[in-house]
Design a protein around this motif. Sequence first.
Motif, PDB file in Angstrom:
ATOM      1  N   UNK A 231       0.846  -1.176   0.000  1.00  0.00           N
ATOM      2  CA  UNK A 231       0.000   0.000   0.000  1.00  0.00           C
ATOM      3  C   UNK A 231       0.882   1.226   0.000  1.00  0.00           C
ATOM      4  N   UNK A 232       0.471   2.230  -0.731  1.00  0.00           N
ATOM      5  CA  UNK A 232       1.299   3.425  -0.854  1.00  0.00           C
ATOM      6  C   UNK A 232       1.169   4.329   0.357  1.00  0.00           C
ATOM      7  N   UNK A 233       0.009   4.369   0.957  1.00  0.00           N
ATOM      8  CA  UNK A 233      -0.221   5.290   2.063  1.00  0.00           C
ATOM      9  C   UNK A 233      -0.050   4.566   3.392  1.00  0.00           C
ATOM     10  N   UNK A 234       0.837   5.065   4.265  1.00  0.00           N
ATOM     11  CA  UNK A 234       1.000   4.394   5.557  1.00  0.00           C
ATOM     12  C   UNK A 234      -0.198   4.561   6.466  1.00  0.00           C
ATOM     13  N   UNK A 235      -0.943   5.667   6.322  1.00  0.00           N
ATOM     14  CA  UNK A 235      -2.089   5.883   7.190  1.00  0.00           C
ATOM     15  C   UNK A 235      -3.240   4.967   6.782  1.00  0.00           C
ATOM     16  N   UNK A 236      -3.800   4.361   7.758  1.00  0.00           N
ATOM     17  CA  UNK A 236      -4.926   3.479   7.487  1.00  0.00           C
ATOM     18  C   UNK A 236      -4.546   2.127   6.952  1.00  0.00           C
ATOM     19  N   UNK A 237      -3.265   1.818   6.871  1.00  0.00           N
ATOM     20  CA  UNK A 237      -2.839   0.533   6.344  1.00  0.00           C
ATOM     21  C   UNK A 237      -3.032  -0.543   7.396  1.00  0.00           C
ATOM     22  N   UNK A 238      -3.315  -1.744   6.973  1.00  0.00           N
ATOM     23  CA  UNK A 238      -3.409  -2.836   7.951  1.00  0.00           C
ATOM     24  C   UNK A 238      -2.080  -3.057   8.649  1.00  0.00           C
ATOM     25  N   UNK A 239      -2.152  -3.681   9.795  1.00  0.00           N
ATOM     26  CA  UNK A 239      -0.932  -3.887  10.576  1.00  0.00           C
ATOM     27  C   UNK A 239       0.056  -4.774   9.848  1.00  0.00           C
ATOM     28  N   UNK A 240      -0.462  -5.693   9.003  1.00  0.00           N
ATOM     29  CA  UNK A 240       0.418  -6.609   8.304  1.00  0.00           C
ATOM     30  C   UNK A 240       0.890  -6.076   6.965  1.00  0.00           C
ATOM     31  N   UNK A 241       0.463  -4.860   6.576  1.00  0.00           N
ATOM     32  CA  UNK A 241       0.815  -4.336   5.262  1.00  0.00           C
ATOM     33  C   UNK A 241       2.240  -3.790   5.272  1.00  0.00           C
ATOM     34  N   UNK A 242       2.861  -3.879   4.126  1.00  0.00           N
ATOM     35  CA  UNK A 242       4.210  -3.336   3.945  1.00  0.00           C
ATOM     36  C   UNK A 242       4.116  -2.060   3.118  1.00  0.00           C
ATOM     37  N   UNK A 243       4.662  -0.999   3.633  1.00  0.00           N
ATOM     38  CA  UNK A 243       4.687   0.278   2.930  1.00  0.00           C
ATOM     39  C   UNK A 243       6.018   0.379   2.211  1.00  0.00           C
ATOM     40  N   UNK A 244       5.971   0.385   0.896  1.00  0.00           N
ATOM     41  CA  UNK A 244       7.176   0.454   0.076  1.00  0.00           C
ATOM     42  C   UNK A 244       7.170   1.759  -0.705  1.00  0.00           C
ATOM     43  N   UNK A 245       8.210   2.553  -0.578  1.00  0.00           N
ATOM     44  CA  UNK A 245       8.355   3.811  -1.309  1.00  0.00           C
ATOM     45  C   UNK A 245       9.625   3.722  -2.147  1.00  0.00           C
ATOM     46  N   UNK A 246       9.492   3.911  -3.466  1.00  0.00           N
ATOM     47  CA  UNK A 246      10.664   3.822  -4.347  1.00  0.00           C
ATOM     48  C   UNK A 246      10.620   4.899  -5.422  1.00  0.00           C
ATOM     49  N   UNK A 247       9.929   5.998  -5.195  1.00  0.00           N
ATOM     50  CA  UNK A 247       9.883   7.084  -6.163  1.00  0.00           C
ATOM     51  C   UNK A 247      11.213   7.815  -6.257  1.00  0.00           C
ATOM     52  N   UNK A 248      11.363   8.599  -7.330  1.00  0.00           N
ATOM     53  CA  UNK A 248      12.596   9.366  -7.496  1.00  0.00           C
ATOM     54  C   UNK A 248      13.775   8.559  -7.980  1.00  0.00           C
ATOM     55  N   UNK A 249      13.531   7.331  -8.468  1.00  0.00           N
ATOM     56  CA  UNK A 249      14.594   6.509  -9.026  1.00  0.00           C
ATOM     57  C   UNK A 249      14.446   6.444 -10.547  1.00  0.00           C
ATOM     58  N   UNK A 250      15.545   6.347 -11.289  1.00  0.00           N
ATOM     59  CA  UNK A 250      15.473   6.248 -12.757  1.00  0.00           C
ATOM     60  C   UNK A 250      15.074   4.842 -13.193  1.00  0.00           C
ATOM     61  N   UNK A 251      13.825   4.476 -12.987  1.00  0.00           N
ATOM     62  CA  UNK A 251      13.370   3.116 -13.234  1.00  0.00           C
ATOM     63  C   UNK A 251      13.394   2.804 -14.722  1.00  0.00           C
ATOM     64  N   UNK A 252      13.885   1.610 -15.039  1.00  0.00           N
ATOM     65  CA  UNK A 252      13.862   1.102 -16.409  1.00  0.00           C
ATOM     66  C   UNK A 252      12.699   0.124 -16.500  1.00  0.00           C
ATOM     67  N   UNK A 253      11.625   0.566 -17.120  1.00  0.00           N
ATOM     68  CA  UNK A 253      10.375  -0.180 -17.106  1.00  0.00           C
ATOM     69  C   UNK A 253      10.387  -1.245 -18.188  1.00  0.00           C
ATOM     70  N   UNK A 254      10.896  -2.405 -17.853  1.00  0.00           N
ATOM     71  CA  UNK A 254      10.870  -3.552 -18.753  1.00  0.00           C
ATOM     72  C   UNK A 254      10.278  -4.735 -18.001  1.00  0.00           C
ATOM     73  N   UNK A 255      10.430  -5.916 -18.554  1.00  0.00           N
ATOM     74  CA  UNK A 255       9.772  -7.086 -17.986  1.00  0.00           C
ATOM     75  C   UNK A 255      10.252  -7.419 -16.578  1.00  0.00           C
ATOM     76  N   UNK A 256      11.398  -6.905 -16.155  1.00  0.00           N
ATOM     77  CA  UNK A 256      11.892  -7.189 -14.814  1.00  0.00           C
ATOM     78  C   UNK A 256      11.057  -6.521 -13.734  1.00  0.00           C
ATOM     79  N   UNK A 257      10.220  -5.538 -14.087  1.00  0.00           N
ATOM     80  CA  UNK A 257       9.387  -4.841 -13.112  1.00  0.00           C
ATOM     81  C   UNK A 257       7.909  -5.195 -13.249  1.00  0.00           C
TER      82      UNK A 257
END
Length: 628
Positions: A231-257
């Motif tokens: 889930x992108x938003x930490x607020x309101x997320x379930x206790x078991x949810x993982x909040x992952x933030x990876x913006x601001x990276x030069x992502x190469x959008x191919x089949x690996x993602x």
Amino acid sequence: MAVLPLLLCLLPLAPASSPPQPATPSPCPRRCRCQTQSLPLSVLCPGAGLLFVPPSLDRRAAELRLADNFIATVRRRDLANMTGLLHLSLSRNTIRHVAAGAFADLRALRALHLDGNRLTSLGEGQLRGLVNLRHLILSNNQLAALAAGALDDCAETLEDLDLSYNNLEQLPWEALGRLGNVNTLGLDHNLLASVPAGAFSRLHKLARLDMTSNRLTTIPPDPLFSRLPLLARPRGSPASALVLAFGGNPLHCNCELVWLRRLAREDDLEACASPPALGGRYFWAVGEEEFVCEPPVVTHRSPPLAVPAGRPAALRCRAVGDPEPRVRWVSPQGRLLGNSSRARAFPNGTLELLVTEPGDGGIFTCIAANAAGEATAAVELTVGPPPPPQLANSTSCDPPRDGDPDALTPPSAASVSASSKAADAGPPTDRGVQVTEHGATAALVQWPDQRPIPGIRMYQIQYNSSADDILAYRMIPADSSSFLLTDLASGRTYDLCVLAVYEDGATGLTATRPVGCHRFSTEPALRPCGAPHAPFLGGTMIIALGGVIVASVLVFIFVLLMRYKVHGGQPPGKAKAPAPVSSVCSQTNGALGPTLAPPAPELAAPRAHTVVQLDCEPWGPSHEPTGP
């Protein structure tokens, strides 16, 4: 009986035993506020202008706040014996150095704040002794290196680790993988370019992972990400949810993602940086079918190679694809080759055999693989007998050749014989491409007409020398069947291939078809024996000019000496001093008397005047002047 009353009288005089008194608290450091009336004890010194940790700290304190000061170093004795300290804040100081074992006595410490300082590295002994640490804040420093054993003492208890806003290019991923109780991991605003696969697989309690603003082009799939909903938003997320933030990276959008794109997200601002077709688009707005990869294609490989035993050999293989393929080599016996005492495998696809043996000959297989597939190419290596011992270099010069050594000449009989011997020793070259004329730095390449190929656009010549790994390209118009190479080096062996570039009618894409390959050697650069080197000519001219200058100076000095002798030892231009007078003449008007007059060196012209008789007598001590 008289003794008993005496003892009873002495008993009141004995001092009564008093209960133990509490230890006297240490005085509160200047400019600090201390809470010593009740437990827990605390020492608060924020913004007090301190240059070092106060030495008069109460060692029983459970909280010590030294933020917003000017402390530059933490010494071993500064926090010694503070075994009950639970919270230590050293934020926003100028700390550059933490002594090894500076926190060794803080075995009860729960939180350590070192953010906003100037630490450049963290060694294995600087956090030693923090066996109960739960919160470690190291953000906003200048950390460029984190030792693999720096977190060993707190690996089982650490719950919050913040390494954001530093200069970290690499991390001890194996050590981070042992933080089994960590809940929050901040790696944002660093210089991380890659994350190994499975780096977070053992972090089962991880609730927030921040990797924004790094240099990541891809994020490898991890079992942790697949197990938990993202889930992108930490607020309101379930206790078991993982909040992952990876913006601001030069992502190469191919089949690996694709795996990351398939996860449920709500609202994020991650964007693709490449490939060009997807650059600038929001990551979550790109369809899964657009995350594609290109299988590898081998674009260059070494032609059949023949070397004598005991010599090194370099096998080259180049491939392109998306993502960039990894090149591996398999020996003729089927073994996967890597770095060893006899071979070295380079990331650019080159395999170097340091010392070849007769059993090394055969077909080597180059395997280029990526996420979309793999491609193979075969390279043949022939190992011949060792060369005979060579004689010492002769001092005689090569015979001079007529004309420019770079001029194109047909191969001589000797070179043809040498070429035939080389052909006998190794595999024959492709007859579709020929090098008909070659000199020291130039060669004329010819190939058969390929016009029957539909849609041909141009020809591409690829060549490189056996002495380097640089591959040169030349693009030739489609109506040509020869090309003159003029940038070759003398005395080298070149591997050359010609490819036809055409448009594939079935797919509409640009494709290549090999026309042929050829191996040739350029002539050594020869020069006549009598022709002096340019540096020799320059040195001769300098010596001759210097000799002329020295001779001129000597002639000038000789002329000056001769003039000096001619003028009687006096410098020229000055009058000669008069000789001393040896006689005195007196003027008379009578007859001539005895006179002594030396002849004048020059006689003036006679004039009409009155004749005056001069009586000259020698001057001596007996001739004193007399009065009139």
